[in-house]
Every structure is written in structure tokens, then in C-alpha cells.
Design an enzyme around this catalytic site. Structure first.
Site, mmCIF file in Angstrom:
data_model
loop_
_atom_site.group_PDB
_atom_site.id
_atom_site.type_symbol
_atom_site.label_atom_id
_atom_site.label_comp_id
_atom_site.label_asym_id
_atom_site.label_seq_id
_atom_site.Cartn_x
_atom_site.Cartn_y
_atom_site.Cartn_z
ATOM 1 N N HIS A 1 0.794 -1.221 0.000
ATOM 2 C CA HIS A 1 0.000 0.000 0.000
ATOM 3 C C HIS A 1 0.837 1.288 0.000
ATOM 4 O O HIS A 1 0.871 2.019 -0.976
ATOM 5 C CB HIS A 1 -0.934 0.009 1.222
ATOM 6 C CG HIS A 1 -1.817 -1.200 1.338
ATOM 7 N ND1 HIS A 1 -2.871 -1.468 0.490
ATOM 8 C CD2 HIS A 1 -1.789 -2.225 2.217
ATOM 9 C CE1 HIS A 1 -3.459 -2.605 0.849
ATOM 10 N NE2 HIS A 1 -2.818 -3.084 1.883
HETATM 11 O O1 RIB Z 1 -5.331 -0.015 4.208
HETATM 12 C C1 RIB Z 1 -3.938 0.040 4.152
HETATM 13 C C2 RIB Z 1 -3.398 1.077 5.081
HETATM 14 O O2 RIB Z 1 -3.686 0.714 6.432
HETATM 15 C C3 RIB Z 1 -1.858 1.190 5.027
HETATM 16 O O3 RIB Z 1 -1.482 2.507 5.303
HETATM 17 C C4 RIB Z 1 -1.389 0.271 6.117
HETATM 18 O O4 RIB Z 1 -0.121 0.664 6.665
HETATM 19 C C5 RIB Z 1 -2.469 0.498 7.152
HETATM 20 O O5 RIB Z 1 -2.145 1.662 7.882
#
Ligand code: RIB
Ligand code: CA
Length: 313
Positions: free
Chosen positions: A242
């Protein structure tokens, strides 16, 4: 090309850690500081994790500031089930020698914006957007000096990951994301629609394992740990990565495509709290308030990340 001035607001988090490493590795980024957010784990732990990453990368020159300890309105939630008890399980990292600054992260953000020419600093948020929202409540005219906000958060066709309707950063503090989206700031959202198309497959993990340096080794251990949860959940050929997508967008926006449209956040429904309502086909007449990214050249992004990590010690 002038280096881009960046502040990263983050809740490390294995994927956050790699986003920070990507920023540290780039000659095109001037990282002004890191604000620890409450999210994956407590703000105390995310601040310590941020210090660990900077220690590993031998960048103790960069300071870490603790932000708000909880969301604007909602009770705090965490994600140890994904990230482990420390929030950054995987590698054994030494206790960092330097500790977070005394100054509050929101104060650091506001003072840094006041001290720099307007519209020269990009804020990258890769956790719940609580600190940005708090700064907007406290001094909106100062926050308006931001060049842009690039935020990992939300979803449209990918709906959600922490609930059937919501992505974690949006769900953890939906009020904060709503405040940010209705602030008038230029916000680019890097949603699950992007990150679910950026999968760390076994051959990518293998390429990472072959890189020299402690940072790459730690990144490999982090992704190997955090992938176990997503591989089991999704059954995909790789786990989505992500947060580094935000830094990839800052460095190489041509790898991404999206549209500037209206995005709103559900802040009250118990069933769909944190859902981002994305008016992609512009049917509501609501004014555009975010650039919502929906496609990525994932091979180009992976090449950027691998090449960057190979430059770190
Ligand atoms: O949904 C993904 C996000 O949530 C990313 O930033 C991961 O690190 C969590 O914080
Ligand atoms: Ca994060």
C-alpha cells in the site's frame, strides 16, 4: 530538478517503513520530518518504529514527532493482527538511539509550513489522517500553505479491507478524512483500487532478498511477515503493497492515472463507517475535491522501489 520538500505522516507498519525508505533513497526528495500517527499500533509504538527505520537507514538527522494519540472522534483501533504486536514485526531491529522530539507533530507541521515559502511542501499521509485534520481545525490558513496532500486511503471498486465497506486509514478516522477532503486542499488519494493492483509476488520478494544492505534485508523480512495475512485472506499471487505507492506517485506521477472528482466519507453509519463514496461518473453534482487514482504501471513502480532500496545501506 529541485528536490521535493516532503513531510510524511505515518503509522509504521511494514508498508509504511518501505515508503519511508523509498523517500530516504531518493535524491529528488528533501524529507523535512516524520509525524507518527496512531493507527496500525499506538502513536508511541509508531514513533519508535519510525525511529528504528531512520536508525537502520543511518538517517538520524531526520526528526520524528509524535502526533495525536487517538482519532478526532472515534475510539482508537489498531491492526496488530496484520502487522504484529510491534506494528512492524518481521526483522529484529535494535532499539533506536534517538527518540521522538518533544514538540507535537501537529505543531511541527504548522511551524514548518509557516517557515517555508507557501506551496512548496507536500504532505504524504500513509495512516489515519488525524494529524492533518487537527492542524486544519487549529490553523486552516497555515495548512493552506501546503503544496499538496498525497494520501493512501479509501477505495471505490475495491470497497474495503478492514470492513466490507472501508479501507483501514479511512475507517480508523473517517472524520479526519472528511475534514481533509472538504478543506479545499489539493488532495490526491492513492486508494485500494491502486494498491490491490500492486502485488508483491514471490519473484519480486526473491529479487528483494538478493539486494545488498540492511534496509533491503529488513524490507524483505517485513514484507514476508505482513504478506502472510493478506495471502491467506485474498488468495492472490502476491500481497498488496500500500503505502510506497504514495511516494511512487510523488516521484513518478506518470506511472499513475486517475480523475479529479468528488469523494465523500461515511462518518456515522455503523454498517458502512469509513466508506469512501467516489463519484467517478460525476452523477451527484457535488464539487470535485480529490484526484482519485485508479490505475498504475505496477512493473514501473516495482522497478523504482527495487532500484531505490538497492541504494540504501
Ligand atoms: O489499508 C492500508 C493502510 O492501512 C496502510 O497505510 C497500512 O499501513 C495500514 O495503515
Ligand atoms: Ca500505514
Amino acid at each position: 530538478m529541485d528536490r521535493q520538500k516532503l513531510i510524511i505522516d505515518t503509522d509504521p507498519g511494514q508498508d509504511d517503513a518501505i515508503a519511508i525508505m523509498l523517500a530516504l533513497a531518493s535524491p529528488h526528495i528533501d524529507l523535512l520530518g516524520i509525524i507518527a500517527a496512531a493507527g496500525n499500533v499506538s502513536v508511541e509504538q509508531t514513533a519508535e518504529n519510525a525511529c528504528k527505520i531512520l536508525e537502520l537507514a543511518k538517517r538520524q538527522d531526520i526528526k520524528v514527532y509524535k502526533g495525536c494519540p487517538r482519532p478526532i472522534r472515534r475510539p482508537p483501533i489498531t491492526a496488530q493482527h496484520v502487522h504484529g504486536q510491534t506494528g512492524m514485526d518481521g526483522p529484529d531491529l535494535p532499539t533506536p538511539l534517538h527518540t521522538p522530539e518533544q514538540q507535537h507533530g501537529v505543531t511541527f507541521l504548522l511551524e514548518t509550513l509557516a517557515a517555508h515559502p507557501a506551496h512548496t511542501i507536500t504532505l504524504v499521509t500513509i495512516g489515519p489522517m488525524t494529524n492533518l485534520a487537527a492542524a486544519l481545525v487549529q490553523a486552516p490558513e497555515t495548512v493552506a500553505r501546503l503544496k499538496q496532500v498525497v494520501a493512501m486511503g479509501g477505495a471505490w471498486s475495491e470497497t474495503g479491507n478492514i470492513t466490507p465497506a472501508a479501507e483501514f486509514n479511512a475507517f480508523a478516522d473517517p472524520d479526519a478524512m472528511a475534514i481533509a477532503l472538504n478543506s479545499g486542499l489539493p488532495v490526491t488519494l492513492v486508494p485500494l483500487d491502486i494498491t490491490h493492483r500492486f502485488l508483491i509476488t514471490p519473484d519480486r520478494l526473491e529479487a528483494l532478498a538478493k539486494l545488498p544492505g540492511h534496509c533491503a534485508k529488513a524490507a524483505h523480512a517485513m514484507l514476508t511477515f505482513s504478506a502472510r495475512f493478506d495471502l491467506n485472506k485474498y488468495g492472490w499471487p502476491g500481497a498488496p503493497l500500500h503505502d510506497p505507492c504514495t511516494i511512487g506517485y510523488v516521484l513518478c506521477p506518470h506511472l499513475f492515472a486517475g480523475k479529479t472528482i468528488n469523494v465523500e466519507v461515511e462518518v456515522s453509519s455503523p454498517l458502512t463507517l469509513g466508506a469512501t463514496v467516489v463519484d467517478w461518473w460525476q452523477v451527484t453534482g457535488r464539487p470535485p475535491n480529490a484526484t482519485f487514482l485508479r490505475s498504475v504501471d505496477d512493473n514501473g513502480l516495482w522497478t523504482l522501489i527495487l532500484e531505490s532500496l538497492s541504494r540504501l545501506s
